[in-house]
Design an enzyme around this catalytic site. Structure first.
Site, PDB file in Angstrom:
ATOM      1  N   PHE A   5       1.665  -6.912  75.059  1.00  0.00           N
ATOM      2  CA  PHE A   5       0.963  -8.172  74.814  1.00  0.00           C
ATOM      3  C   PHE A   5      -0.362  -8.281  75.550  1.00  0.00           C
ATOM      4  CE2 PHE A   5       5.103  -9.386  73.144  1.00  0.00           C
ATOM      5  CZ  PHE A   5       4.708  -9.997  71.972  1.00  0.00           C
ATOM      6  N   GLU A   6      -0.484  -7.641  76.702  1.00  0.00           N
ATOM      7  CA  GLU A   6      -1.756  -7.690  77.420  1.00  0.00           C
ATOM      8  C   GLU A   6      -2.771  -6.734  76.794  1.00  0.00           C
ATOM      9  OE1 GLU A   6      -2.694  -9.791  79.675  1.00  0.00           O
ATOM     10  OE2 GLU A   6      -0.742 -10.678  80.152  1.00  0.00           O
TER      11      GLU A   6
END
Length: 148
Positions: A14-15
């Site tokens: 997700f990052e």
């Protein structure tokens, strides 16, 4: 506790990995796997090894913070979900959340229900944040991994 590889994978997914500093959706200078701080500024670049080290350093801080805030027993998946949540939103948001209050009262299901409510940045609901919160919620609710 430490974040498992499963939890690290979730955070990295997700990052994303950015080797040049950029401003996130609310204007915070960010680099690597979502690393922020006074050391991040316009024009900063790093390599993959530095990004991995920043992630390890950041995870240690969030693992310690989550461990200090959670007053009930949690399994590895629950811990990983809470570290991912805090890594993205900050320990202060976890500290002051209904999620933590419900969890520490022993209401695991109620706590899990709080994850999707944290889908906003700069006052705007963001589909990517909702997707992350749903993944954290699913991880939090997943049975604990078997011990080998």
């Amino acid at each position: 506790m430490q974040t498992s590889q499963n939890g690290i994978n979730l955070i990295q997914q997700f990052e994303g990995l950015r080797l040049a500093a950029y401003q996130d959706v609310v204007g915070v200078w960010t680099i690597g796997y979502g690393h922020t701080g006074a050391d991040v500024h316009a024009g900063l670049t790093i390599d993959r090894q530095q990004a991995d080290q920043l992630l390890r350093d950041d995870l240690a801080r969030f693992e310690q913070g989550v461990s200090g805030l959670v007053a009930v027993a949690v399994n590895q998946n629950q811990f990983d979900a809470l570290v991912s949540f805090s890594y993205n939103l900050g320990l202060g948001n976890l500290r002051n959340s209904t999620l933590l209050r419900l969890l520490n009262a022993g209401d695991y299901r109620g706590a899990a229900g709080q994850f999707p409510l944290w889908d906003k940045a700069g006052g705007q609901a963001l589909p990517g944040l909702l997707k992350r919160r749903q993944a954290e919620q699913a991880l939090f609710l997943a049975p604990a991994p078997a011990i080998a």
